[in-house]
Motif scaffolding. Sequence first.
Motif, PDB file in Angstrom:
ATOM      1  N   ALA A 395       0.827  -1.206   0.000  1.00 41.43           N
ATOM      2  CA  ALA A 395       0.000   0.000   0.000  1.00 41.43           C
ATOM      3  C   ALA A 395       0.860   1.255   0.000  1.00 41.43           C
ATOM      4  CB  ALA A 395      -0.920  -0.009   1.220  1.00 41.43           C
ATOM      5  N   THR A 396       1.951   1.246   0.766  1.00 43.28           N
ATOM      6  CA  THR A 396       2.840   2.410   0.811  1.00 43.28           C
ATOM      7  C   THR A 396       3.494   2.655  -0.541  1.00 43.28           C
ATOM      8  OG1 THR A 396       3.298   1.903   3.139  1.00 43.28           O
ATOM      9  CG2 THR A 396       4.757   3.472   2.050  1.00 43.28           C
ATOM     10  N   ILE A 397       3.962   1.597  -1.174  1.00 44.73           N
ATOM     11  CA  ILE A 397       4.576   1.754  -2.498  1.00 44.73           C
ATOM     12  C   ILE A 397       3.556   2.294  -3.487  1.00 44.73           C
ATOM     13  CG2 ILE A 397       5.643   0.543  -4.442  1.00 44.73           C
ATOM     14  CD1 ILE A 397       6.808  -1.447  -2.450  1.00 44.73           C
ATOM     15  N   CYS A 398       2.367   1.692  -3.494  1.00 46.89           N
ATOM     16  CA  CYS A 398       1.363   2.083  -4.489  1.00 46.89           C
ATOM     17  C   CYS A 398       0.949   3.541  -4.337  1.00 46.89           C
ATOM     18  CB  CYS A 398       0.135   1.167  -4.369  1.00 46.89           C
ATOM     19  SG  CYS A 398       0.351  -0.458  -5.137  1.00 46.89           S
ATOM     20  N   VAL A 399       0.666   3.984  -3.119  1.00 49.44           N
ATOM     21  CA  VAL A 399       0.154   5.338  -2.952  1.00 49.44           C
ATOM     22  C   VAL A 399       1.223   6.376  -3.280  1.00 49.44           C
ATOM     23  CG1 VAL A 399       0.674   5.604  -0.480  1.00 49.44           C
ATOM     24  CG2 VAL A 399      -1.271   6.807  -1.487  1.00 49.44           C
ATOM     25  N   TRP A 400       2.455   6.163  -2.823  1.00 43.20           N
ATOM     26  CA  TRP A 400       3.489   7.163  -3.077  1.00 43.20           C
ATOM     27  C   TRP A 400       3.980   7.116  -4.524  1.00 43.20           C
ATOM     28  CZ3 TRP A 400       4.140  11.191  -0.174  1.00 43.20           C
ATOM     29  CH2 TRP A 400       3.767  11.140   1.163  1.00 43.20           C
ATOM     30  N   LEU A 401       4.037   5.931  -5.123  1.00 40.41           N
ATOM     31  CA  LEU A 401       4.423   5.840  -6.530  1.00 40.41           C
ATOM     32  C   LEU A 401       3.353   6.460  -7.416  1.00 40.41           C
ATOM     33  CD1 LEU A 401       6.369   4.846  -8.672  1.00 40.41           C
ATOM     34  CD2 LEU A 401       5.248   2.593  -8.575  1.00 40.41           C
ATOM     35  N   ALA A 402       2.084   6.206  -7.119  1.00 40.30           N
ATOM     36  CA  ALA A 402       1.000   6.789  -7.908  1.00 40.30           C
ATOM     37  C   ALA A 402       1.028   8.312  -7.823  1.00 40.30           C
ATOM     38  CB  ALA A 402      -0.346   6.247  -7.429  1.00 40.30           C
ATOM     39  N   MET A 403       1.215   8.854  -6.629  1.00 35.88           N
ATOM     40  CA  MET A 403       1.263  10.307  -6.482  1.00 35.88           C
ATOM     41  C   MET A 403       2.460  10.902  -7.214  1.00 35.88           C
ATOM     42  SD  MET A 403      -0.082  11.107  -2.600  1.00 35.88           S
ATOM     43  CE  MET A 403       1.320  10.341  -1.803  1.00 35.88           C
ATOM     44  N   THR A 404       3.597  10.218  -7.164  1.00 41.29           N
ATOM     45  CA  THR A 404       4.793  10.716  -7.844  1.00 41.29           C
ATOM     46  C   THR A 404       4.595  10.724  -9.357  1.00 41.29           C
ATOM     47  OG1 THR A 404       6.183   9.874  -6.057  1.00 41.29           O
ATOM     48  CG2 THR A 404       7.267  10.359  -8.144  1.00 41.29           C
ATOM     49  N   LEU A 405       3.987   9.675  -9.886  1.00 43.71           N
ATOM     50  CA  LEU A 405       3.746   9.603 -11.337  1.00 43.71           C
ATOM     51  C   LEU A 405       2.793  10.697 -11.807  1.00 43.71           C
ATOM     52  CD1 LEU A 405       3.430   5.737 -11.800  1.00 43.71           C
ATOM     53  CD2 LEU A 405       5.301   7.203 -12.569  1.00 43.71           C
ATOM     54  N   ILE A 406       1.938  11.179 -10.921  1.00 42.75           N
ATOM     55  CA  ILE A 406       1.022  12.262 -11.281  1.00 42.75           C
ATOM     56  C   ILE A 406       1.704  13.617 -11.148  1.00 42.75           C
ATOM     57  CG2 ILE A 406      -1.076  13.463 -10.540  1.00 42.75           C
ATOM     58  CD1 ILE A 406      -2.188  10.698  -9.771  1.00 42.75           C
ATOM     59  N   VAL A 407       2.389  13.838 -10.046  1.00 45.33           N
ATOM     60  CA  VAL A 407       2.936  15.168  -9.752  1.00 45.33           C
ATOM     61  C   VAL A 407       4.158  15.484 -10.606  1.00 45.33           C
ATOM     62  CG1 VAL A 407       4.058  16.555  -7.966  1.00 45.33           C
ATOM     63  CG2 VAL A 407       2.035  15.210  -7.406  1.00 45.33           C
ATOM     64  N   PHE A 408       5.070  14.528 -10.765  1.00 38.08           N
ATOM     65  CA  PHE A 408       6.372  14.834 -11.382  1.00 38.08           C
ATOM     66  C   PHE A 408       6.251  15.427 -12.782  1.00 38.08           C
ATOM     67  CE2 PHE A 408      10.516  14.067 -13.250  1.00 38.08           C
ATOM     68  CZ  PHE A 408      11.354  14.459 -12.217  1.00 38.08           C
ATOM     69  N   PRO A 409       5.447  14.858 -13.679  1.00 38.39           N
ATOM     70  CA  PRO A 409       5.380  15.458 -15.026  1.00 38.39           C
ATOM     71  C   PRO A 409       4.545  16.722 -15.117  1.00 38.39           C
ATOM     72  CG  PRO A 409       4.061  13.452 -14.938  1.00 38.39           C
ATOM     73  CD  PRO A 409       4.668  13.609 -13.606  1.00 38.39           C
ATOM     74  N   ARG A 410       3.813  17.063 -14.057  1.00 38.59           N
ATOM     75  CA  ARG A 410       2.895  18.200 -14.118  1.00 38.59           C
ATOM     76  C   ARG A 410       3.492  19.505 -13.598  1.00 38.59           C
ATOM     77  NH1 ARG A 410      -2.527  17.062 -15.010  1.00 38.59           N
ATOM     78  NH2 ARG A 410      -2.927  14.851 -15.384  1.00 38.59           N
ATOM     79  N   THR A 411       4.687  19.461 -13.102  1.00 41.56           N
ATOM     80  CA  THR A 411       5.320  20.680 -12.607  1.00 41.56           C
ATOM     81  C   THR A 411       6.826  20.568 -12.769  1.00 41.56           C
ATOM     82  OG1 THR A 411       5.616  22.114 -10.684  1.00 41.56           O
ATOM     83  CG2 THR A 411       5.429  19.762 -10.257  1.00 41.56           C
ATOM     84  N   ASP A 412       7.470  21.718 -12.927  1.00 41.40           N
ATOM     85  CA  ASP A 412       8.926  21.737 -12.973  1.00 41.40           C
ATOM     86  C   ASP A 412       9.502  22.363 -11.712  1.00 41.40           C
ATOM     87  OD1 ASP A 412       8.085  24.290 -13.349  1.00 41.40           O
ATOM     88  OD2 ASP A 412       9.202  24.653 -15.203  1.00 41.40           O
ATOM     89  N   ARG A 413       8.669  22.524 -10.680  1.00 43.17           N
ATOM     90  CA  ARG A 413       9.143  23.099  -9.426  1.00 43.17           C
ATOM     91  C   ARG A 413      10.021  22.101  -8.677  1.00 43.17           C
ATOM     92  NH1 ARG A 413       5.970  27.520  -7.967  1.00 43.17           N
ATOM     93  NH2 ARG A 413       5.267  28.537  -9.882  1.00 43.17           N
ATOM     94  N   TRP A 414      10.855  22.628  -7.806  1.00 42.56           N
ATOM     95  CA  TRP A 414      11.806  21.794  -7.084  1.00 42.56           C
ATOM     96  C   TRP A 414      11.120  20.778  -6.178  1.00 42.56           C
ATOM     97  CZ3 TRP A 414      11.409  21.751  -1.837  1.00 42.56           C
ATOM     98  CH2 TRP A 414      10.709  22.815  -1.244  1.00 42.56           C
ATOM     99  N   TRP A 415       9.937  21.125  -5.667  1.00 40.90           N
ATOM    100  CA  TRP A 415       9.313  20.247  -4.678  1.00 40.90           C
ATOM    101  C   TRP A 415       8.783  18.947  -5.276  1.00 40.90           C
ATOM    102  CZ3 TRP A 415       4.363  19.711  -6.309  1.00 40.90           C
ATOM    103  CH2 TRP A 415       3.757  20.791  -6.976  1.00 40.90           C
ATOM    104  N   ARG A 416       8.801  18.810  -6.595  1.00 41.32           N
ATOM    105  CA  ARG A 416       8.382  17.524  -7.159  1.00 41.32           C
ATOM    106  C   ARG A 416       9.354  16.411  -6.774  1.00 41.32           C
ATOM    107  NH1 ARG A 416       9.606  17.643 -13.665  1.00 41.32           N
ATOM    108  NH2 ARG A 416      11.806  18.204 -13.586  1.00 41.32           N
ATOM    109  N   TRP A 417      10.606  16.812  -6.491  1.00 45.92           N
ATOM    110  CA  TRP A 417      11.593  15.811  -6.088  1.00 45.92           C
ATOM    111  C   TRP A 417      11.310  15.288  -4.685  1.00 45.92           C
ATOM    112  CZ3 TRP A 417      14.502  13.624  -9.608  1.00 45.92           C
ATOM    113  CH2 TRP A 417      14.747  14.331 -10.797  1.00 45.92           C
ATOM    114  N   ILE A 418      10.554  16.028  -3.904  1.00 45.41           N
ATOM    115  CA  ILE A 418      10.156  15.532  -2.589  1.00 45.41           C
ATOM    116  C   ILE A 418       9.306  14.273  -2.740  1.00 45.41           C
ATOM    117  CG2 ILE A 418       8.810  16.057  -0.518  1.00 45.41           C
ATOM    118  CD1 ILE A 418       9.609  18.955  -0.809  1.00 45.41           C
TER     119      ILE A 418
END
Length: 496
Positions: A395-418
């Motif tokens: 569950a931890t992998i799925c939720v954080w991986l899913a959120m990362t796959l959504i956020v990372f390509p949608r912004t070029d701000r530094w906080w996407r690396w968080i």
Amino acid sequence: MTAVKDVTRRPIGHFAERSIAGLVAVIGAGAAFGLLLLLVRFRWSPLQQADHELAEWFNSLVAPHHALVTVLQAVTDLGGRPILIWLVAIPAIGLLIRRQPRLAVYLIVTGVGGLILDPSLKALVGRLRPVVDVPVASAPGNSFPSGHALGSIVAYGALLLVFLPAMAPRWRKPAIVGVGVLVVLIGLTRISLGVHFVSDVLGAWLLGAAWLGVTAYAFRLWRRERGKPVPPLTEGLEPEAGHDISIAPAEERVLAHPRSAVAELLVGWVLVFGALYGFGMFVSYHAKGTFFATLDTEVPRWFADRRTDVLTDVSWWWSKFGDTHAILLISLVFCPLVLAVWRRWRPVLFVVLAMVGELTLFLASAHVVGRPRPPVENLDGQMPTSSFPSGHIAATICVWLAMTLIVFPRTDRWWRWIFVALAVIMPAGVATSRMYRGMHHPTDFMGAILLSALWIGLLYFVIRPNADLAEGNQPAIESEDVDTLDDELARAGRPD
């Protein structure tokens, strides 16, 4: 001139008529609450007797039916403080993101006011909760007024007034009726569960209606002072904000081919389950003498030999980051914010299906594999599911991986690396804590990785959560461009 004056005065007249009617309703609710408060505070005998008789009657109806008690507890939770705080806080943040600060402030002030009124009045009145023959629920603190009933009418009522303009006109009356029914049901559950008297709930409804009326009236006065029209409340507080606060105004269809997507996901789910079953049966019962068997034997012992009080406490807290409540909370915060920022349902669908698929795959594979826990002390005691795969880790992998796959390509701000960092750190921490606590083998961790990688990969291929980015990158010809193009063609056709 007379006609012009009549037209200009008409909004003022309508506002005055509605204001008087609204003030009468608010004052009436406030006066009725004040009278009820005095009767309860001074323990008026007829009211006390009626309250106790009704409490016993409801208890005799509900107590013998355990299934009904479960349903009532589920409904009553919808008026609990955690749910109401989430219902006010997340939409308020979304309104700020959508640049609607006035509505956000209204929502916060109204919600916070309800939270303040409840404990202060309970302390003032000091009424004890009902005592029934067969208690089926309990609640801390005093009884009058009901916090669930007060909070629900304030929070759901405020949300309704704010978001009515975002609804199609044909859905507004059903929404009003639906909110009213929900508020009534929550109040009735407090009486049926034996934690409040009837007068507690009635008082809460009267107080909540009065407070909601006062804040709505203040908002309408503010609009009037700034020269804005004041529509009837059935159109919401700020009708012109309807498009801006709509959940996904620019999205026509969530999926282009929903039927084929469902078929692909069902087939994919079966294949992922097959891979989990094969790997789980192998490492659980057929891996003797292999590297996997050595790993599953030595690693749990290594962790067990190095346990300390401090590490045990840390592992308990970190393990909680992967339990159902934490994952649900993360999803309930992330998904509304995604809707507020990007106004698309598809990323939300991606996260929801990620969690639903993970849960069903975990439960199914854990049931059929039936693997025992590691042969060391299990710090979390007996668990209802078997060891393979780890549900916490998956569950931890799925939720954080899913959120990362959504956020990372949608912004070029530094906080996407968080998000990228958390997608690595959180599963690693949960996995370490679960193995430290003797609840999982290392190959259970591998099974969680296999589940997450296959399911998230399948979902990403089928749902395509960032499809709107590709569509947005396609150049569109605007009307001004068409006019310019026509002018150029006309000039090209003229003789020199």
